[in-house]
Scaffold this motif. Structure first.
Motif, short mmCIF file in Angstrom:
data_model
loop_
_atom_site.label_atom_id
_atom_site.label_comp_id
_atom_site.label_asym_id
_atom_site.label_seq_id
_atom_site.Cartn_x
_atom_site.Cartn_y
_atom_site.Cartn_z
N TRP A 196 0.82 -1.21 0.00
CA TRP A 196 0.00 0.00 0.00
C TRP A 196 0.85 1.26 0.00
CZ3 TRP A 196 1.31 2.73 4.32
CH2 TRP A 196 1.89 2.00 5.35
N ARG A 197 2.09 1.16 0.46
CA ARG A 197 2.94 2.34 0.58
C ARG A 197 3.42 2.76 -0.83
NH1 ARG A 197 5.33 4.40 5.16
NH2 ARG A 197 4.95 2.47 6.31
N CYS A 227 -2.31 9.65 1.41
CA CYS A 227 -2.76 9.27 0.07
C CYS A 227 -3.27 10.55 -0.60
CB CYS A 227 -3.86 8.22 0.14
SG CYS A 227 -4.38 7.60 -1.48
N TRP A 228 -2.61 10.95 -1.69
CA TRP A 228 -2.99 12.18 -2.39
C TRP A 228 -3.98 11.89 -3.51
CZ3 TRP A 228 -1.53 16.15 0.32
CH2 TRP A 228 -0.29 16.19 0.96
N LEU A 270 2.27 15.22 -11.97
CA LEU A 270 2.59 15.78 -10.66
C LEU A 270 2.17 14.83 -9.55
CD1 LEU A 270 3.44 17.97 -8.69
CD2 LEU A 270 1.30 19.17 -9.17
N LEU A 271 0.95 14.34 -9.63
CA LEU A 271 0.44 13.44 -8.60
C LEU A 271 1.32 12.20 -8.47
CD1 LEU A 271 -2.13 13.35 -6.72
CD2 LEU A 271 -3.12 11.80 -8.42
N ALA A 272 1.75 11.67 -9.61
CA ALA A 272 2.53 10.43 -9.61
C ALA A 272 3.94 10.60 -9.08
CB ALA A 272 2.58 9.86 -11.03
N THR A 273 4.39 11.83 -8.92
CA THR A 273 5.76 12.06 -8.45
C THR A 273 5.80 12.57 -7.01
OG1 THR A 273 5.73 14.24 -9.52
CG2 THR A 273 6.73 12.44 -10.74
N LEU A 274 4.64 12.81 -6.40
CA LEU A 274 4.60 13.22 -5.00
C LEU A 274 4.93 12.04 -4.09
CD1 LEU A 274 1.33 15.39 -4.83
CD2 LEU A 274 3.70 16.19 -4.97
N CYS A 275 5.36 12.33 -2.89
CA CYS A 275 5.64 11.30 -1.90
C CYS A 275 4.34 10.91 -1.22
CB CYS A 275 6.65 11.80 -0.87
SG CYS A 275 7.09 10.55 0.35
N GLY A 276 3.95 9.66 -1.35
CA GLY A 276 2.70 9.18 -0.78
C GLY A 276 2.07 8.20 -1.74
N ASP A 283 8.54 5.31 -2.28
CA ASP A 283 8.63 5.78 -0.90
C ASP A 283 9.91 6.55 -0.62
OD1 ASP A 283 10.34 3.65 -1.10
OD2 ASP A 283 9.64 2.60 0.69
N GLY A 284 10.52 7.11 -1.67
CA GLY A 284 11.73 7.90 -1.46
C GLY A 284 11.44 9.23 -0.78
#
Length: 548
Positions: A12-13, A332-333, A364-370, A472-473
Motif C-alpha cells: 500500500w505504501r 494518500c494524495w 505531478l500526482l505520480a511524483t509526489l511522496c505518498g 517511498d523515497g
C-alpha cells in the motif's frame, strides 16, 4: 522480514489506487445502474493503467437515500449490485489480474432502515436502546445543542416514539452510531471481519473522524478561519463551515478504536486501511494522530488537494504542512473523487486546457511522496458534467441548489464506447445521463491515439513503477520562483529532480550549483530543454533530471 517481504507486506505504501463508483461503472442488467458483474468485466481496463488496487464505493444493502452510504446490512450485497457470489467472482478476478481490493466501510452511521436502529428507536430500554446517539430536548423542545448536519439543517432529528432527538451528521435518515457503547464497536469490528475472511485486502473508512461525539453535548463555537490552512469542511453556501467542529467529531476516544481496527487488520497478512479525514483547518493534525506509531491507520487522505487551487504555492504548502505535521505516518494524495467537482474542471480556465492540465496533473500526482488515488474517468480527462436540476439524484445538491450543484456532476456513468448508446455503459436508461462531451472522450476513442490523456496515464504510471524512488523515497523541495514547483525524490543512491510549470506562460528554472551535474530524464509527455544548467519549460510543462 527481507526487503522483498517488507515491500510485499507494505504494498500500500506508494501504491496507485483506482476508485470505482459501482453504480456508474458498468451496467450488465439493463436497469441503468452499474453492478458488480460490470466491475468484473472492466477490471482489465484498470489493470492496463498500471493501478495496484481498486477502492470500491459502497455496494451493501441500502435504501439508497445517499447512494449506498446509508447501509442497512453491512454483510450483504444490495440486489441492485448483485449477490455475494458476484462479489466473490469480482474479488477473484481482481486478484488474478494482480489488483488488490479495498472496500468502503461506512460505520459512523447507518440507514434508519437498519435493524439496529429500528430496535433502538422502539423504546428507551431495549437491548439496542443505547446503540445510537439519543438526547433529551431542551425545555423549550428544541434540539440539544447547536450542531449542524453536513447536508443541511440541525444535526438532530426528533423521534416521536422515544420522544427524544437522535443525532445525524448527514441525512436525517442516517442516524449516528454511539461509539461510546462497547457493543457497537464490537459489532462493527465483526462486520469488518466478515469481509476480511472473504479475502478483501483493506478498508477505506468513510468519515473516519466522525465516529465519536462529545458525551457532554457541548455547543460548537464559531469558526475562525486559519489563513495558513488548506483543508475545508463544506462549500461556502453551506453554514456547516461556520462552526468550529470541536465537539461533534474528532474526539480523542477515536484513537483507541482505530487501534482496535488495526489490531484486527494485523491478524490478516498484507491488509491495509485508508481513512477519509474531513476536518477543516485541523485535517493534517488529525492525519498525524491517526497514522502515527504504526498501530492505527496505515494512511489517510484529506480534502487539501480537492479544492480549486492548482498552483505551485498551494501544492507546496499542502505537502510541507503534511511533512511538518505527520512525521511517521503516510498520506494518500488525490485530485478527484466521488464527492468533489472533477479536477480538470476545477483547474482549467478554458476548454482547450483540458488535456494539458489533465496530463500535467497526473504527472505531478505520480511524483509526489505518498500513495495516490485516481477516480474513475479522470484517466479520460472527463470534465464535470453539467446537469439539469430535474436530473439530480444527490440529496446534498438538491438541498443547496443552485448555489451548490452537489456531487452528481462527477458521478455520471463511465463512457466506454463513443458510438454506442449511452457510451456502452448500459443498454437501458442510465441513472444519470451520459453527456455527449463525455461520450466523445470514451475509452475506445482514446485507445488508438498515442497522445491521448488515457495513454498518457498509462505511460506516467509505468514511469512511476520503473523508478522505485517514487514509491517511498524522500521528498525535498528546492528553492524556486513562486510559480514553479521543484523538488527531489531520493532513495538508495537514486536522486531525481522534478520541476513543474503550472502557469500558462513559458518559464525557466536555473538549477542550483550543487545540481549542475544533472542529466535530463525522459518524462512521458514532456520535452523541455535543458540548456547550460537552465530548464526551459513551456506552459503547463514538466522536467525530470537525474542528479549525478
Amino acid at each position: 522480514m527481507t526487503t522483498s517481504q517488507t515491500i510485499a507486506a507494505e504494498w500500500w505504501r506508494g501504491s496507485v489506487i483506482y476508485q470505482v463508483y459501482p453504480r456508474s461503472f458498468q451496467d450488465t442488467t439493463g436497469d441503468g445502474v452499474g453492478d458488480l458483474k460490470g466491475v468484473t468485466e472492466r477490471l482489465a481496463h484498470i489493470a492496463s493503467l498500471g493501478a495496484d488496487a481498486i477502492w470500491l464505493s459502497p455496494f451493501f444493502t441500502s435504501p439508497m437515500a445517499d447512494m449506498g452510504y446509508d447501509v442497512s446490512n453491512y454483510c450483504d450485497v444490495d440486489p441492485m449490485f448483485g449477490t455475494l457470489a458476484d462479489f466473490d467472482a469480482m474479488l477473484n478476478e481482481a486478484h488474478r489480474l494482480g489488483l488488490k481490493v479495498i472496500i468502503d466501510q461506512v460505520i459512523s452511521h447507518t440507514s434508519d432502515q437498519h435493524p439496529w436502529f429500528r430496535e433502538s428507536r422502539f423504546s428507551r430500554d431495549n437491548a439496542k436502546a443505547d446503540w445510537y446517539v439519543w438526547a433529551e430536548p431542551k425545555k423549550d423542545g428544541t434540539a440539544p445543542n447547536n450542531w449542524l448536519a453536513v447536508f443541511g439543517g440541525p444535526a438532530w432529528e426528533w423521534d416521536g416514539v422515544r420522544r427524544q432527538y437522535y443525532m445525524h451528521n448527514f441525512l436525517g435518515s442516517q442516524p449516528d452510531l454511539n461509539f461510546h457503547n462497547p457493543e457497537v464497536q464490537a459489532a462493527l469490528l465483526e462486520a469488518m471481519r466478515f469481509w476480511l475472511d472473504r479475502g478483501v485486502d483493506g478498508f477505506r473508512l468513510d468519515t473516519v473522524n466522525y465516529y465519536f461525539h462529545d458525551a457532554k453535548l457541548r455547543d460548537n463555537p464559531p469558526h475562525v478561519p486559519d489563513p495558513e490552512a488548506t483543508g475545508f469542511d463544506a462549500p461556502e453556501s453551506n453554514p456547516y463551515g461556520m462552526q468550529a467542529h470541536l465537539h461533534d467529531k474528532t474526539q480523542p476516544e477515536n484513537i483507541a478504536f482505530l487501534q482496535r481496527v488495526r489490531a484486527l487488520l494485523d491478524l490478516y497478512p498484507d491488509r491495509t486501511s485508508i481513512g477519509e479525514v474531513g476536518d477543516g483547518d485541523r485535517s493534517l493534525k488529525t492525519v498525524a494522530d491517526y497514522t502515527s506509531g504504526g498501530d492505527k491507520l496505515h494512511m489517510c487522505y484529506t480534502f487539501d488537494l480537492l479544492g480549486p487551487d492548482f498552483t505551485a504555492q498551494h501544492i507546496r504548502r499542502c505537502v510541507e504542512n503534511f511533512q511538518k505535521a505527520v512525521t511517521d505516518g503516510w498520506v494518500c494524495w488525490a485530485f478527484s473523487n466521488h464527492d468533489v467537482e472533477r479536477h480538470v474542471s476545477r483547474f482549467i480556465a478554458a476548454p482547450e486546457e483540458r488535456d494539458p492540465v489533465a496530463k500535467l496533473a497526473i504527472t505531478l500526482l505520480a511524483t509526489l511522496c505518498g500513495s495516490i488515488c485516481l477516480y474513475q474517468g479522470e484517466e479520460l480527462g472527463l470534465p464535470e458534467a453539467e446537469l439539469a436540476f430535474q436530473d439530480l439524484r444527490d440529496p446534498y445538491g438538491i438541498r443547496f441548489w443552485p448555489a451548490f450543484k452537489g456531487r452528481d456532476g462527477c458521478r455520471t456513468p463511465m463512457p466506454w464506447q463513443a458510438g454506442a448508446p449511452h457510451a456502452e455503459f448500459s443498454v437501458g436508461t442510465p441513472w444519470l445521463p451520459v453527456p455527449e462531451e463525455h461520450a466523445r472522450l470514451a475509452v475506445d476513442a482514446q485507445e488508438a491515439l498515442a497522445g491521448s490523456v488515457l495513454n498518457h496515464y498509462r505511460r506516467t504510471l509505468a514511469f512511476r513503477k520503473a523508478h522505485p524512488v517514487l514509491r517511498d523515497g524522500d521528498m525535498t523541495f528546492v528553492k524556486s520562483h513562486k510559480d514553479i514547483l521543484a523538488f527531489t525524490r531520493e532513495k538508495d543512491g537514486e536522486s531525481l529532480l522534478f520541476v513543474f510549470n503550472l502557469t500558462r506562460k513559458p518559464a525557466a528554472f536555473s538549477l542550483p550549483k550543487d545540481m549542475a551535474d544533472c542529466e535530463a530524464v525522459s518524462l512521458p509527455g514532456f520535452a523541455p530543454a535543458l540548456d547550460g544548467g537552465v530548464a526551459k519549460l513551456g506552459p503547463l510543462d514538466a522536467f525530470c533530471g537525474r542528479l549525478m
